[in-house]
Write a protein that holds these residues in place. Structure first.
Motif, PDB file in Angstrom:
ATOM      1  N   ARG A 210       2.894 -41.070 -15.643  1.00  0.00           N
ATOM      2  CA  ARG A 210       2.410 -41.667 -16.744  1.00  0.00           C
ATOM      3  C   ARG A 210       2.594 -42.989 -16.635  1.00  0.00           C
ATOM      4  O   ARG A 210       1.591 -43.864 -17.005  1.00  0.00           O
ATOM      5  CB  ARG A 210       3.139 -41.059 -17.933  1.00  0.00           C
ATOM      6  CG  ARG A 210       2.773 -41.789 -19.298  1.00  0.00           C
ATOM      7  CD  ARG A 210       3.624 -41.196 -20.495  1.00  0.00           C
ATOM      8  NE  ARG A 210       3.170 -42.053 -21.685  1.00  0.00           N
ATOM      9  CZ  ARG A 210       3.789 -41.690 -22.747  1.00  0.00           C
ATOM     10  NH1 ARG A 210       4.787 -40.873 -22.893  1.00  0.00           N
ATOM     11  NH2 ARG A 210       3.358 -42.464 -23.855  1.00  0.00           N
ATOM     12  N   SER A 211       3.455 -43.721 -16.266  1.00  0.00           N
ATOM     13  CA  SER A 211       3.549 -45.151 -16.279  1.00  0.00           C
ATOM     14  C   SER A 211       2.742 -45.702 -15.006  1.00  0.00           C
ATOM     15  O   SER A 211       2.317 -46.681 -15.300  1.00  0.00           O
ATOM     16  CB  SER A 211       5.240 -45.632 -15.773  1.00  0.00           C
ATOM     17  OG  SER A 211       5.592 -45.078 -14.526  1.00  0.00           O
ATOM     18  N   ILE A 212       2.587 -44.905 -14.077  1.00  0.00           N
ATOM     19  CA  ILE A 212       1.688 -45.370 -12.945  1.00  0.00           C
ATOM     20  C   ILE A 212       0.121 -45.431 -13.510  1.00  0.00           C
ATOM     21  O   ILE A 212      -0.795 -46.414 -13.487  1.00  0.00           O
ATOM     22  CB  ILE A 212       1.715 -44.411 -11.735  1.00  0.00           C
ATOM     23  CG1 ILE A 212       2.900 -44.708 -11.275  1.00  0.00           C
ATOM     24  CG2 ILE A 212       0.668 -44.837 -10.732  1.00  0.00           C
ATOM     25  CD1 ILE A 212       3.347 -43.636 -10.093  1.00  0.00           C
ATOM     26  N   ARG A 213      -0.129 -44.315 -14.361  1.00  0.00           N
ATOM     27  CA  ARG A 213      -1.495 -44.396 -14.827  1.00  0.00           C
ATOM     28  C   ARG A 213      -1.958 -45.332 -15.908  1.00  0.00           C
ATOM     29  O   ARG A 213      -2.823 -46.036 -15.949  1.00  0.00           O
ATOM     30  CB  ARG A 213      -1.953 -42.967 -15.518  1.00  0.00           C
ATOM     31  CG  ARG A 213      -1.796 -41.826 -14.344  1.00  0.00           C
ATOM     32  CD  ARG A 213      -3.172 -41.091 -14.410  1.00  0.00           C
ATOM     33  NE  ARG A 213      -2.907 -40.026 -13.588  1.00  0.00           N
ATOM     34  CZ  ARG A 213      -3.337 -39.947 -12.097  1.00  0.00           C
ATOM     35  NH1 ARG A 213      -3.834 -40.910 -11.757  1.00  0.00           N
ATOM     36  NH2 ARG A 213      -3.187 -38.732 -11.483  1.00  0.00           N
ATOM     37  N   ARG A 214      -0.754 -45.659 -16.770  1.00  0.00           N
ATOM     38  CA  ARG A 214      -0.794 -46.680 -17.779  1.00  0.00           C
ATOM     39  C   ARG A 214      -0.682 -47.841 -17.186  1.00  0.00           C
ATOM     40  O   ARG A 214      -1.560 -48.973 -17.954  1.00  0.00           O
ATOM     41  CB  ARG A 214       0.282 -46.302 -19.006  1.00  0.00           C
ATOM     42  CG  ARG A 214       0.215 -45.105 -19.609  1.00  0.00           C
ATOM     43  CD  ARG A 214      -0.843 -45.074 -20.754  1.00  0.00           C
ATOM     44  NE  ARG A 214      -1.008 -43.628 -21.302  1.00  0.00           N
ATOM     45  CZ  ARG A 214      -0.337 -43.112 -22.281  1.00  0.00           C
ATOM     46  NH1 ARG A 214       0.397 -44.029 -22.879  1.00  0.00           N
ATOM     47  NH2 ARG A 214      -0.779 -41.924 -22.743  1.00  0.00           N
ATOM     48  N   TYR A 215      -0.025 -48.269 -16.377  1.00  0.00           N
ATOM     49  CA  TYR A 215      -0.016 -49.489 -15.476  1.00  0.00           C
ATOM     50  C   TYR A 215      -1.311 -49.940 -15.123  1.00  0.00           C
ATOM     51  O   TYR A 215      -1.913 -50.858 -15.466  1.00  0.00           O
ATOM     52  CB  TYR A 215       0.984 -49.575 -14.397  1.00  0.00           C
ATOM     53  CG  TYR A 215       0.805 -50.867 -13.791  1.00  0.00           C
ATOM     54  CD1 TYR A 215       1.490 -51.976 -14.306  1.00  0.00           C
ATOM     55  CD2 TYR A 215       0.292 -50.958 -12.461  1.00  0.00           C
ATOM     56  CE1 TYR A 215       1.281 -53.348 -13.558  1.00  0.00           C
ATOM     57  CE2 TYR A 215       0.219 -51.997 -11.725  1.00  0.00           C
ATOM     58  CZ  TYR A 215       0.762 -53.344 -12.172  1.00  0.00           C
ATOM     59  OH  TYR A 215       0.430 -54.441 -11.474  1.00  0.00           O
ATOM     60  N   GLN A 216      -1.806 -49.036 -14.461  1.00  0.00           N
ATOM     61  CA  GLN A 216      -3.404 -49.123 -13.871  1.00  0.00           C
ATOM     62  C   GLN A 216      -4.097 -49.596 -14.968  1.00  0.00           C
ATOM     63  O   GLN A 216      -5.328 -50.279 -14.502  1.00  0.00           O
ATOM     64  CB  GLN A 216      -3.660 -48.020 -12.783  1.00  0.00           C
ATOM     65  CG  GLN A 216      -3.048 -48.004 -11.908  1.00  0.00           C
ATOM     66  CD  GLN A 216      -3.132 -46.799 -10.898  1.00  0.00           C
ATOM     67  OE1 GLN A 216      -4.051 -45.767 -11.202  1.00  0.00           O
ATOM     68  NE2 GLN A 216      -2.367 -46.807  -9.514  1.00  0.00           N
ATOM     69  N   ALA A 217      -4.212 -48.653 -16.096  1.00  0.00           N
ATOM     70  CA  ALA A 217      -5.002 -48.886 -17.100  1.00  0.00           C
ATOM     71  C   ALA A 217      -4.849 -50.145 -17.642  1.00  0.00           C
ATOM     72  O   ALA A 217      -5.894 -51.001 -18.314  1.00  0.00           O
ATOM     73  CB  ALA A 217      -5.028 -47.727 -18.263  1.00  0.00           C
TER      74      ALA A 217
ATOM     75  N   LEU B 130       3.049 -48.636  -7.547  1.00  0.00           N
ATOM     76  CA  LEU B 130       1.960 -48.458  -8.891  1.00  0.00           C
ATOM     77  C   LEU B 130       0.694 -48.716  -8.597  1.00  0.00           C
ATOM     78  O   LEU B 130      -0.298 -48.362  -9.789  1.00  0.00           O
ATOM     79  CB  LEU B 130       2.506 -49.741 -10.008  1.00  0.00           C
ATOM     80  CG  LEU B 130       3.559 -49.798 -10.737  1.00  0.00           C
ATOM     81  CD1 LEU B 130       4.174 -51.077 -11.280  1.00  0.00           C
ATOM     82  CD2 LEU B 130       3.624 -48.622 -11.803  1.00  0.00           C
ATOM     83  N   ASN B 131       0.192 -49.180  -7.461  1.00  0.00           N
ATOM     84  CA  ASN B 131      -1.369 -49.100  -7.162  1.00  0.00           C
ATOM     85  C   ASN B 131      -1.970 -48.077  -6.298  1.00  0.00           C
ATOM     86  O   ASN B 131      -2.713 -48.061  -5.637  1.00  0.00           O
ATOM     87  CB  ASN B 131      -1.747 -50.472  -6.608  1.00  0.00           C
ATOM     88  CG  ASN B 131      -1.409 -51.667  -7.552  1.00  0.00           C
ATOM     89  OD1 ASN B 131      -2.008 -51.476  -8.931  1.00  0.00           O
ATOM     90  ND2 ASN B 131      -0.904 -52.799  -7.078  1.00  0.00           N
ATOM     91  N   THR B 132      -0.881 -47.022  -6.026  1.00  0.00           N
ATOM     92  CA  THR B 132      -1.423 -45.909  -5.250  1.00  0.00           C
ATOM     93  C   THR B 132      -2.454 -45.183  -5.883  1.00  0.00           C
ATOM     94  O   THR B 132      -2.533 -45.163  -7.069  1.00  0.00           O
ATOM     95  CB  THR B 132      -0.302 -45.021  -5.077  1.00  0.00           C
ATOM     96  OG1 THR B 132       0.616 -45.828  -4.419  1.00  0.00           O
ATOM     97  CG2 THR B 132      -0.590 -43.918  -4.167  1.00  0.00           C
TER      98      THR B 132
END
Length: 137
Positions: A2-9, A42-44
């Motif tokens: 969730r944190s990865i997806r939200r960070y990318q958004a 985070l950018n994977t």
């Protein structure tokens, strides 16, 4: 995840709100990375449907690309630019040492060490990983 997806958004938003949200999700990611002992940058590039059934000790290189609906068990390492196709299952403790590509619907056995490309629909196991059994279609 969730944190990865939200960070990318949040990175796509410009301005103060995007910056604040990005920092919040970075902190959330660091917290959960510490709890689970995972290193997923985070950018994977991760497509939808990734399942981390036991998200402990997973290490994924920032240049790795994960296709849709993959399943990764605990203690898996994707070292280097590893590209996973769709519906790839990786058993516990497997190490994929890139650069390499794993085709769609492939399966990597537990504790396998993969150093070469894996064709679509093939199951590999062992050290070094070799195809085992016929491919199921």
């Amino acid at each position: 995840m969730r944190s990865i997806r939200r960070y990318q958004a949040a990175q796509k938003h410009r301005g103060l709100v995007g910056a604040i949200l990005s920092k919040y999700w970075v902190l959330s990611h660091r917290f959960w990375s510490t709890i689970t002992q995972c290193e997923i940058h985070l950018n994977t590039q991760i497509e939808g449907g990734l399942r981390l059934t036991h998200p402990t000790g997973i290490i994924i290189h920032p240049d790795a690309k994960i296709g849709p609906n993959c399943m990764i068990f605990h203690q898996v390492t994707l070292a280097g630019p590893v590209v996973l196709g769709g519906h790839v299952d990786i058993g516990a403790g497997a190490k994929l040492l890139g650069p390499l590509t794993v085709g769609d619907d492939a399966r990597i056995g537990a504790n396998a060490v993969v150093t070469q490309n894996v064709p679509a629909g093939v199951t590999v196991a062992g050290i070094p990983a070799r195809p085992i059994g016929p491919s199921e279609e």
